[in-house]
Design a protein around this motif. Structure first.
Motif, PDB file in Angstrom:
ATOM      1  N   ASN A  69       0.617  -1.101  -0.072  1.00 29.14           N
ATOM      2  CA  ASN A  69       0.034   0.459  -0.208  1.00 29.14           C
ATOM      3  C   ASN A  69       0.793   1.075  -0.269  1.00 29.14           C
ATOM      4  N   ASN A  70       1.341   1.565   0.480  1.00 26.71           N
ATOM      5  CA  ASN A  70       3.219   2.135   0.495  1.00 26.71           C
ATOM      6  C   ASN A  70       4.097   1.862  -0.506  1.00 26.71           C
ATOM      7  N   ALA A  71       5.083   3.082  -0.327  1.00 27.81           N
ATOM      8  CA  ALA A  71       6.325   3.238  -0.803  1.00 27.81           C
ATOM      9  C   ALA A  71       7.251   2.919   0.153  1.00 27.81           C
ATOM     10  N   PRO A  72       8.644   1.838   0.695  1.00 25.48           N
ATOM     11  CA  PRO A  72       9.447   1.575   1.648  1.00 25.48           C
ATOM     12  C   PRO A  72      10.161   2.717   1.482  1.00 25.48           C
ATOM     13  N   GLU A  73      10.973   2.752   2.377  1.00 24.56           N
ATOM     14  CA  GLU A  73      11.400   4.577   2.414  1.00 24.56           C
ATOM     15  C   GLU A  73      12.945   3.878   1.742  1.00 24.56           C
ATOM     16  N   ILE A  74      13.601   2.553   2.222  1.00 26.53           N
ATOM     17  CA  ILE A  74      14.856   2.121   1.416  1.00 26.53           C
ATOM     18  C   ILE A  74      14.311   0.863   1.162  1.00 26.53           C
ATOM     19  N   LEU A  75      14.736   0.398  -0.205  1.00 23.14           N
ATOM     20  CA  LEU A  75      14.548  -0.545  -0.685  1.00 23.14           C
ATOM     21  C   LEU A  75      16.191  -1.190  -1.536  1.00 23.14           C
ATOM     22  N   VAL A  76      16.155  -2.525  -1.150  1.00 21.70           N
ATOM     23  CA  VAL A  76      16.886  -3.302  -1.563  1.00 21.70           C
ATOM     24  C   VAL A  76      16.833  -4.372  -2.593  1.00 21.70           C
ATOM     25  N   LEU A  77      17.336  -4.037  -3.901  1.00 24.19           N
ATOM     26  CA  LEU A  77      17.148  -4.665  -5.204  1.00 24.19           C
ATOM     27  C   LEU A  77      18.807  -5.303  -5.529  1.00 24.19           C
ATOM     28  N   GLY A  78      19.570  -6.949  -5.337  1.00 28.91           N
ATOM     29  CA  GLY A  78      19.748  -7.506  -6.158  1.00 28.91           C
ATOM     30  C   GLY A  78      19.413  -8.758  -5.871  1.00 28.91           C
ATOM     31  N   SER A  79      20.520  -9.316  -6.048  1.00 23.72           N
ATOM     32  CA  SER A  79      20.830 -11.375  -6.008  1.00 23.72           C
ATOM     33  C   SER A  79      20.499 -11.525  -4.799  1.00 23.72           C
ATOM     34  N   SER A  80      20.887 -12.758  -4.751  1.00 20.92           N
ATOM     35  CA  SER A  80      21.125 -14.003  -3.275  1.00 20.92           C
ATOM     36  C   SER A  80      21.789 -12.941  -2.593  1.00 20.92           C
ATOM     37  N   ARG A  81      23.026 -12.360  -2.671  1.00 21.55           N
ATOM     38  CA  ARG A  81      24.088 -11.871  -1.807  1.00 21.55           C
ATOM     39  C   ARG A  81      23.730 -10.456  -1.106  1.00 21.55           C
ATOM     40  N   THR A  82      22.365 -10.387  -1.547  1.00 22.71           N
ATOM     41  CA  THR A  82      21.883  -9.132  -1.118  1.00 22.71           C
ATOM     42  C   THR A  82      20.724  -9.622  -0.061  1.00 22.71           C
ATOM     43  N   MET A  83      20.571 -11.130  -0.165  1.00 18.25           N
ATOM     44  CA  MET A  83      19.004 -11.219  -0.067  1.00 18.25           C
ATOM     45  C   MET A  83      18.987 -11.236   1.857  1.00 18.25           C
ATOM     46  N   LYS A 123      15.392   5.704  -1.262  1.00 17.08           N
ATOM     47  CA  LYS A 123      16.754   5.151  -1.943  1.00 17.08           C
ATOM     48  C   LYS A 123      16.635   4.094  -2.117  1.00 17.08           C
ATOM     49  N   ILE A 124      17.175   3.656  -2.692  1.00 20.28           N
ATOM     50  CA  ILE A 124      17.644   1.998  -3.684  1.00 20.28           C
ATOM     51  C   ILE A 124      19.057   1.699  -3.693  1.00 20.28           C
ATOM     52  N   ILE A 125      19.104   0.534  -2.431  1.00 21.79           N
ATOM     53  CA  ILE A 125      20.924   0.099  -2.873  1.00 21.79           C
ATOM     54  C   ILE A 125      20.836  -0.898  -3.542  1.00 21.79           C
ATOM     55  N   ILE A 126      21.088  -0.852  -4.646  1.00 16.52           N
ATOM     56  CA  ILE A 126      21.703  -1.918  -6.020  1.00 16.52           C
ATOM     57  C   ILE A 126      22.459  -3.166  -5.170  1.00 16.52           C
ATOM     58  N   GLY A 127      22.475  -4.139  -4.984  1.00 15.44           N
ATOM     59  CA  GLY A 127      23.728  -4.848  -4.959  1.00 15.44           C
ATOM     60  C   GLY A 127      24.364  -5.463  -6.316  1.00 15.44           C
ATOM     61  N   ILE A 128      25.812  -4.893  -6.620  1.00 16.12           N
ATOM     62  CA  ILE A 128      26.227  -5.365  -8.264  1.00 16.12           C
ATOM     63  C   ILE A 128      26.832  -6.331  -7.549  1.00 16.12           C
ATOM     64  N   ASP A 129      27.005  -6.855  -9.371  1.00 12.81           N
ATOM     65  CA  ASP A 129      26.921  -8.324  -8.806  1.00 12.81           C
ATOM     66  C   ASP A 129      28.647  -8.495  -9.732  1.00 12.81           C
ATOM     67  N   PRO A 130      29.286 -10.296  -9.286  1.00 14.37           N
ATOM     68  CA  PRO A 130      30.670  -9.535 -10.282  1.00 14.37           C
ATOM     69  C   PRO A 130      29.846 -10.368 -11.682  1.00 14.37           C
ATOM     70  N   TRP A 131      28.769 -10.575 -11.864  1.00 11.10           N
ATOM     71  CA  TRP A 131      28.282 -10.682 -13.619  1.00 11.10           C
ATOM     72  C   TRP A 131      27.550 -10.065 -13.800  1.00 11.10           C
ATOM     73  N   LEU A 132      27.426  -8.935 -13.855  1.00  9.77           N
ATOM     74  CA  LEU A 132      26.672  -7.501 -14.057  1.00  9.77           C
ATOM     75  C   LEU A 132      26.837  -7.233 -15.150  1.00  9.77           C
ATOM     76  N   LEU A 133      27.705  -7.372 -15.637  1.00 12.40           N
ATOM     77  CA  LEU A 133      28.598  -6.893 -17.012  1.00 12.40           C
ATOM     78  C   LEU A 133      28.450  -7.452 -17.759  1.00 12.40           C
ATOM     79  N   ASN A 134      28.311  -8.411 -17.496  1.00 14.76           N
ATOM     80  CA  ASN A 134      28.836 -10.106 -18.258  1.00 14.76           C
ATOM     81  C   ASN A 134      27.569 -10.407 -18.973  1.00 14.76           C
ATOM     82  N   GLU A 135      27.623 -10.327 -20.776  1.00 18.23           N
ATOM     83  CA  GLU A 135      26.808 -10.602 -21.197  1.00 18.23           C
ATOM     84  C   GLU A 135      26.787 -11.615 -21.417  1.00 18.23           C
ATOM     85  N   ASN A 136      27.479 -12.324 -21.185  1.00 16.80           N
ATOM     86  CA  ASN A 136      27.724 -14.617 -21.338  1.00 16.80           C
ATOM     87  C   ASN A 136      26.999 -15.092 -19.307  1.00 16.80           C
ATOM     88  N   ASN A 137      26.963 -13.694 -18.867  1.00 16.48           N
ATOM     89  CA  ASN A 137      26.874 -14.588 -17.795  1.00 16.48           C
ATOM     90  C   ASN A 137      25.369 -15.457 -17.274  1.00 16.48           C
TER      91      ASN A 137
END
Length: 346
Positions: free
Chosen positions: A70-84, A125-139
């Motif tokens: 119903n409402n927006a969280p003030e802080i949001l985490v978007l990432g992989s299992s490494r940020t869960m 605010k959004i905290i983005i999990g930066i994963d090692p494969w993020l910039l790998n098009e062959n991930n």
């Protein structure tokens, strides 16, 4: 000839019926159980935790959660299992939610953001999990296809559509490999132990999702001895390193898309921070020698963040953080004590 055909049908029909029955009701990957993710989401939105969960579509689950907010969280985490494992206790007096999904790619992050945008409940605010494969098009990541509709909507594509083909799904009804996996699920079906279980307990025998979207590992995973953890790390090194094999170059297309996405968040007046979860030391040693584009990716991200005034937590490099093997559950997942130190400015 007709006799042969009739005999073939008589012999084959029971086999096909068995395949159909086990694959539909055992349903190892829950591709025919459209209520499973909804059941989980309803439980969390009521403020309970949910355990006894497995083999569900994490992206569909996140969509069900966001649709019920119903409402927006003030802080949001978007990432992989490494940020869960990042949870609300690290951000007292602020509303918080973690929408991380296993093996997250740029498409996942964008699609999840788009879900919030369409609901008009964007966070501060959004905290983005930066994963090692993020910039790998062959991930090798393709699970984002479950939410491709939202990724396409963000990119304003005319062909926006959900690509989880029902025809492909029903082909699994007669799959022998799916039969083998589904057969193992049948006992739980008959014992009534296959459904998500609401709980107020944070620590359980199986993985548990908390009401803030974060994850708590199962008892066995949390309580593994250091020898068991070291064995997991050794196995991780000996196999293909998750999603960074064939990391031949940093993708110009993904890098451009990532920069554009950060610009979009800024235009929406959303504060952005990056979280880099480290590898276990022995894993990073191998990566720093054999997977140089992972190191180059981190350097690129850090330079970009500095130029844009974006706060960066952590590093892929455990040595820079002073982390030894006791800080890890396995080769790529950091324990809560490590996450806490990183968020506190380690």
């Amino acid at each position: 000839m007709q006799r042969f055909i009739n005999k073939f049908i008589i012999i084959s029909l029971p086999v096909l019926i068995l395949l159909f029955t086990v694959n539909y009701f055992g349903d190892a990957a829950r591709i025919f159980d459209s209520d499973y993710e909804k059941e989980m989401a309803k439980t969390l939105m009521k403020g309970s935790f949910v355990t006894n969960i497995s083999n569900y579509d994490e992206r569909v689950f996140q969509k069900e959660l966001i649709n019920r907010m119903n409402n927006a969280p003030e802080i949001l985490v978007l990432g992989s299992s490494r940020t869960m494992l990042i949870n609300s206790t690290y951000f007292p007096n602020q509303t918080f939610f973690n929408n991380s999904v296993s093996g997250a790619s740029i498409e996942d992050i964008i699609a999840l953001f788009q879900m919030y945008k369409e609901r008009n409940i964007l966070p501060n605010k959004i905290i983005i999990g930066i994963d090692p494969w993020l910039l790998n098009e062959n991930n090798g990541q393709s699970r984002w296809k479950s939410v491709e509709y939202f990724y396409n909507k963000y990119n304003k594509r005319n062909d926006a559509q959900i690509t989880r083909s029902s025809l492909h799904k029903y082909g699994e009804l007669f799959s022998m490999s799916y039969f083998q996996a589904s057969l193992k699920a049948i006992p739980k079906l008959f014992s009534g132990t296959s459904r998500p279980i609401p709980t107020q307990e944070k620590f359980n025998a199986t993985n548990t999702k908390l009401s803030d979207g974060s994850l708590v590992y199962s008892t066995d995973y949390r309580n593994a001895t250091q020898n068991q953890i070291n064995s997991k790390i050794a196995d991780y090194i000996n196999g293909n390193i998750y999603s960074i094999e064939n990391f031949e170059s940093i993708s110009d297309d993904i890098w451009s898309e990532f920069q554009e996405f950060i610009s979009t968040l800024k235009k929406e007046n959303i504060s952005v921070e990056f979280f880099l979860c480290p590898y276990a030391p022995k894993v990073y040693e191998k990566i720093s020698i054999n997977y140089l584009n992972v190191v180059k990716s981190e350097n690129l991200i850090v330079r970009f963040a500095k130029a844009k005034g974006i706060k960066v937590y952590g590093s892929f490099d455990p040595y820079s953080l002073g982390f030894d093997e006791t800080y890890f559950y396995d080769g790529m997942h950091c324990k809560e004590k490590g996450i806490e130190e990183i968020l506190n400015g380690k």
